[in-house]
Design a protein around this motif. Structure first.
Motif, short mmCIF file in Angstrom:
data_model
loop_
_atom_site.label_atom_id
_atom_site.label_comp_id
_atom_site.label_asym_id
_atom_site.label_seq_id
_atom_site.Cartn_x
_atom_site.Cartn_y
_atom_site.Cartn_z
N VAL A 170 0.86 -1.21 0.13
CA VAL A 170 -0.11 -0.15 0.00
C VAL A 170 0.88 1.19 0.13
O VAL A 170 0.53 2.18 -0.65
CB VAL A 170 -0.93 0.16 1.17
N ASP A 171 2.08 1.13 0.84
CA ASP A 171 2.87 2.45 0.95
C ASP A 171 3.90 2.51 -0.30
O ASP A 171 4.41 3.71 -0.26
CB ASP A 171 3.36 2.35 2.21
N GLY A 172 4.13 1.47 -0.99
CA GLY A 172 5.10 1.14 -2.13
C GLY A 172 6.62 1.40 -1.49
O GLY A 172 7.34 1.81 -2.12
N THR A 173 6.54 0.76 -0.14
CA THR A 173 7.91 0.58 0.33
C THR A 173 8.63 -0.36 -0.26
O THR A 173 8.20 -1.64 -0.61
CB THR A 173 7.69 0.35 1.80
N PRO A 174 10.04 0.07 -0.62
CA PRO A 174 10.99 -1.03 -1.51
C PRO A 174 11.18 -2.19 -0.61
O PRO A 174 11.32 -2.09 0.74
CB PRO A 174 11.89 -0.16 -1.84
#
Length: 120
Positions: free
Chosen positions: A71-75
């Motif tokens: 959801v956050d697009g965290t790598p």
């Protein structure tokens, strides 16, 4: 009848919960699903957790972690860091439940103590 079967196979409810968590991992978008599945595979081989409730909680938390990262697009690397093995082993250590090796550790300690008593 159910109690007898569950005493051999484990809790049906825990199996259902585990399957729901695994389905959540399967539903993750790439590359989060690949990372979560790799960790889950590693946990099964190295974690040694035999307590069903602990395993279900751990897999649910793993699904939560990767769903939020997606959801956050965290790598992925930001989650696991430079050493994925260290991340995985630290993650598993947070779940103190019974492990299969615990019984063997106790047996080894007792055997050495018995051997020591025999030398006195």
């Amino acid at each position: 009848m159910t109690n007898w079967i569950e005493s051999i196979t484990g809790s049906f409810e825990q199996k259902k919960q585990y399957k729901r968590h695994a389905a959540r991992i399967d539903a993750l978008p790439e590359p989060y699903d690949a990372a979560a599945k790799a960790l889950l595979r590693y946990f099964h081989y190295s974690g040694g957790i035999t307590d069903g409730a602990t395993l279900v909680t751990m897999v649910g938390d793993l699904a939560d972690l990767w769903e939020q990262a997606a959801v956050d697009g965290t790598p992925v690397r930001e989650i696991v860091g430079d050493d994925p093995v260290e991340f995985a082993e630290t993650f598993v250590q947070a779940y103190i439940g019974k492990k299969w090796i615990d019984k063997e550790r106790a047996r080894l300690t007792e055997a050495i103590e018995d051997a020591e008593r025999g030398q006195r």
